[in-house]
Design a protein around this motif. Structure first.
Motif, PDB file in Angstrom:
ATOM      1  N   LEU A  56       0.802  -1.219   0.000  1.00  0.00           N
ATOM      2  CA  LEU A  56       0.000   0.000   0.000  1.00  0.00           C
ATOM      3  C   LEU A  56       0.836   1.272   0.000  1.00  0.00           C
ATOM      4  N   GLY A  57       2.131   1.171   0.323  1.00  0.00           N
ATOM      5  CA  GLY A  57       2.983   2.353   0.254  1.00  0.00           C
ATOM      6  C   GLY A  57       3.505   2.845   1.582  1.00  0.00           C
ATOM      7  N   GLY A  58       3.569   2.002   2.574  1.00  0.00           N
ATOM      8  CA  GLY A  58       4.143   2.405   3.854  1.00  0.00           C
ATOM      9  C   GLY A  58       3.201   2.175   5.013  1.00  0.00           C
ATOM     10  N   PRO A  59       3.747   2.201   6.236  1.00  0.00           N
ATOM     11  CA  PRO A  59       2.950   1.925   7.428  1.00  0.00           C
ATOM     12  C   PRO A  59       1.778   2.892   7.633  1.00  0.00           C
ATOM     13  N   ARG A  60       1.943   4.129   7.217  1.00  0.00           N
ATOM     14  CA  ARG A  60       0.855   5.103   7.381  1.00  0.00           C
ATOM     15  C   ARG A  60      -0.360   4.757   6.535  1.00  0.00           C
ATOM     16  N   SER A  61      -0.145   4.053   5.451  1.00  0.00           N
ATOM     17  CA  SER A  61      -1.259   3.706   4.567  1.00  0.00           C
ATOM     18  C   SER A  61      -2.174   2.653   5.185  1.00  0.00           C
ATOM     19  N   LEU A  62      -1.722   1.970   6.219  1.00  0.00           N
ATOM     20  CA  LEU A  62      -2.568   0.979   6.894  1.00  0.00           C
ATOM     21  C   LEU A  62      -3.725   1.630   7.641  1.00  0.00           C
ATOM     22  N   ARG A  63      -3.627   2.926   7.886  1.00  0.00           N
ATOM     23  CA  ARG A  63      -4.709   3.625   8.577  1.00  0.00           C
ATOM     24  C   ARG A  63      -6.025   3.536   7.811  1.00  0.00           C
ATOM     25  N   VAL A  64      -5.927   3.413   6.505  1.00  0.00           N
ATOM     26  CA  VAL A  64      -7.129   3.345   5.666  1.00  0.00           C
ATOM     27  C   VAL A  64      -7.952   2.102   6.004  1.00  0.00           C
ATOM     28  N   ILE A  65      -7.290   0.998   6.292  1.00  0.00           N
ATOM     29  CA  ILE A  65      -8.012  -0.238   6.584  1.00  0.00           C
ATOM     30  C   ILE A  65      -7.810  -0.684   8.032  1.00  0.00           C
ATOM     31  N   ASP A  66      -7.434   0.239   8.904  1.00  0.00           N
ATOM     32  CA  ASP A  66      -7.135  -0.087  10.300  1.00  0.00           C
ATOM     33  C   ASP A  66      -8.276  -0.829  10.987  1.00  0.00           C
ATOM     34  N   ARG A  67      -9.500  -0.446  10.717  1.00  0.00           N
ATOM     35  CA  ARG A  67     -10.648  -1.061  11.393  1.00  0.00           C
ATOM     36  C   ARG A  67     -10.852  -2.510  10.994  1.00  0.00           C
ATOM     37  N   TRP A  68     -10.226  -2.967   9.916  1.00  0.00           N
ATOM     38  CA  TRP A  68     -10.403  -4.343   9.461  1.00  0.00           C
ATOM     39  C   TRP A  68      -9.149  -5.203   9.634  1.00  0.00           C
ATOM     40  N   LEU A  69      -8.139  -4.699  10.298  1.00  0.00           N
ATOM     41  CA  LEU A  69      -6.914  -5.480  10.470  1.00  0.00           C
ATOM     42  C   LEU A  69      -7.087  -6.645  11.444  1.00  0.00           C
ATOM     43  N   ASP A  70      -8.174  -6.651  12.228  1.00  0.00           N
ATOM     44  CA  ASP A  70      -8.433  -7.760  13.131  1.00  0.00           C
ATOM     45  C   ASP A  70      -9.411  -8.783  12.540  1.00  0.00           C
ATOM     46  N   VAL A  71      -9.731  -8.634  11.285  1.00  0.00           N
ATOM     47  CA  VAL A  71     -10.658  -9.548  10.604  1.00  0.00           C
ATOM     48  C   VAL A  71      -9.926 -10.817  10.196  1.00  0.00           C
ATOM     49  N   TYR A  72     -10.638 -11.932  10.257  1.00  0.00           N
ATOM     50  CA  TYR A  72     -10.097 -13.177   9.710  1.00  0.00           C
ATOM     51  C   TYR A  72     -11.137 -13.830   8.817  1.00  0.00           C
ATOM     52  N   ALA A  73     -10.667 -14.675   7.926  1.00  0.00           N
ATOM     53  CA  ALA A  73     -11.537 -15.393   7.007  1.00  0.00           C
ATOM     54  C   ALA A  73     -11.196 -16.872   7.061  1.00  0.00           C
ATOM     55  N   VAL A  74     -12.210 -17.698   6.884  1.00  0.00           N
ATOM     56  CA  VAL A  74     -12.013 -19.148   6.851  1.00  0.00           C
ATOM     57  C   VAL A  74     -12.394 -19.629   5.459  1.00  0.00           C
ATOM     58  N   ILE A  75     -11.430 -20.283   4.803  1.00  0.00           N
ATOM     59  CA  ILE A  75     -11.640 -20.799   3.457  1.00  0.00           C
ATOM     60  C   ILE A  75     -11.515 -22.312   3.504  1.00  0.00           C
ATOM     61  N   GLY A  76     -12.540 -23.001   3.037  1.00  0.00           N
ATOM     62  CA  GLY A  76     -12.564 -24.458   3.058  1.00  0.00           C
ATOM     63  C   GLY A  76     -11.628 -25.062   2.030  1.00  0.00           C
ATOM     64  N   ASP A  77     -11.387 -26.353   2.163  1.00  0.00           N
ATOM     65  CA  ASP A  77     -10.522 -27.053   1.219  1.00  0.00           C
ATOM     66  C   ASP A  77     -11.063 -27.007  -0.204  1.00  0.00           C
ATOM     67  N   SER A  78     -12.363 -26.809  -0.338  1.00  0.00           N
ATOM     68  CA  SER A  78     -12.974 -26.716  -1.662  1.00  0.00           C
ATOM     69  C   SER A  78     -12.724 -25.359  -2.311  1.00  0.00           C
ATOM     70  N   GLY A  79     -12.183 -24.397  -1.540  1.00  0.00           N
ATOM     71  CA  GLY A  79     -11.901 -23.076  -2.073  1.00  0.00           C
ATOM     72  C   GLY A  79     -12.997 -22.060  -1.824  1.00  0.00           C
ATOM     73  N   HIS A  80     -14.068 -22.467  -1.162  1.00  0.00           N
ATOM     74  CA  HIS A  80     -15.177 -21.564  -0.869  1.00  0.00           C
ATOM     75  C   HIS A  80     -14.908 -20.802   0.426  1.00  0.00           C
ATOM     76  N   LEU A  81     -15.276 -19.526   0.423  1.00  0.00           N
ATOM     77  CA  LEU A  81     -15.200 -18.733   1.637  1.00  0.00           C
ATOM     78  C   LEU A  81     -16.324 -19.195   2.555  1.00  0.00           C
ATOM     79  N   ILE A  82     -15.970 -19.686   3.740  1.00  0.00           N
ATOM     80  CA  ILE A  82     -16.963 -20.226   4.660  1.00  0.00           C
ATOM     81  C   ILE A  82     -17.524 -19.137   5.563  1.00  0.00           C
ATOM     82  N   THR A  83     -16.643 -18.348   6.163  1.00  0.00           N
ATOM     83  CA  THR A  83     -17.098 -17.288   7.053  1.00  0.00           C
ATOM     84  C   THR A  83     -16.016 -16.240   7.239  1.00  0.00           C
ATOM     85  N   THR A  84     -16.423 -15.108   7.771  1.00  0.00           N
ATOM     86  CA  THR A  84     -15.499 -14.038   8.151  1.00  0.00           C
ATOM     87  C   THR A  84     -15.959 -13.502   9.496  1.00  0.00           C
ATOM     88  N   ALA A  85     -15.017 -12.966  10.256  1.00  0.00           N
ATOM     89  CA  ALA A  85     -15.368 -12.424  11.568  1.00  0.00           C
ATOM     90  C   ALA A  85     -14.278 -11.481  12.039  1.00  0.00           C
TER      91      ALA A  85
END
Length: 94
Positions: A56-85
């Motif tokens: 993104l161009g440096g540590p300061r650019s992370l501020r744009v998505i700061d609220r989502w840096l604690d998000v995780y996603a679970v992707i199944g072996d089939s390649g489908h997105l199962i959930t996010t939280a």
């Protein structure tokens, strides 16, 4: 990309938890992978945040998505997105 392989559950969770699809795509590109059951969990750990900041161009650019840096996603072996939280606790490594 992940957008074409969403389960109905994942679509509902993205909307309920106000997580934009581009955050899931960033997780897919730069996130760290951990095996959990018959799926993979993608998170923004310290190394993933460094990769993302470089992209993104440096540590300061992370501020744009700061609220989502604690998000995780679970992707199944089939390649489908199962959930996010939003991560509320610590993930323990096996």
């Amino acid at each position: 990309m992940i957008a074409s392989t969403l389960t109905l559950h994942a679509e509902a969770r993205l909307q309920q938890r106000a997580i934009p699809l581009y955050v899931v795509e960033l997780l897919e590109q730069f996130g760290s992978v951990a095996r959990c059951g018959q799926a993979e969990r993608l998170t923004f750990d310290k190394q993933a945040r460094k990769r993302l900041a470089r992209h993104l161009g440096g540590p300061r650019s992370l501020r744009v998505i700061d609220r989502w840096l604690d998000v995780y996603a679970v992707i199944g072996d089939s390649g489908h997105l199962i959930t996010t939280a939003h991560r509320t606790g610590r993930f323990h490594r096996p």
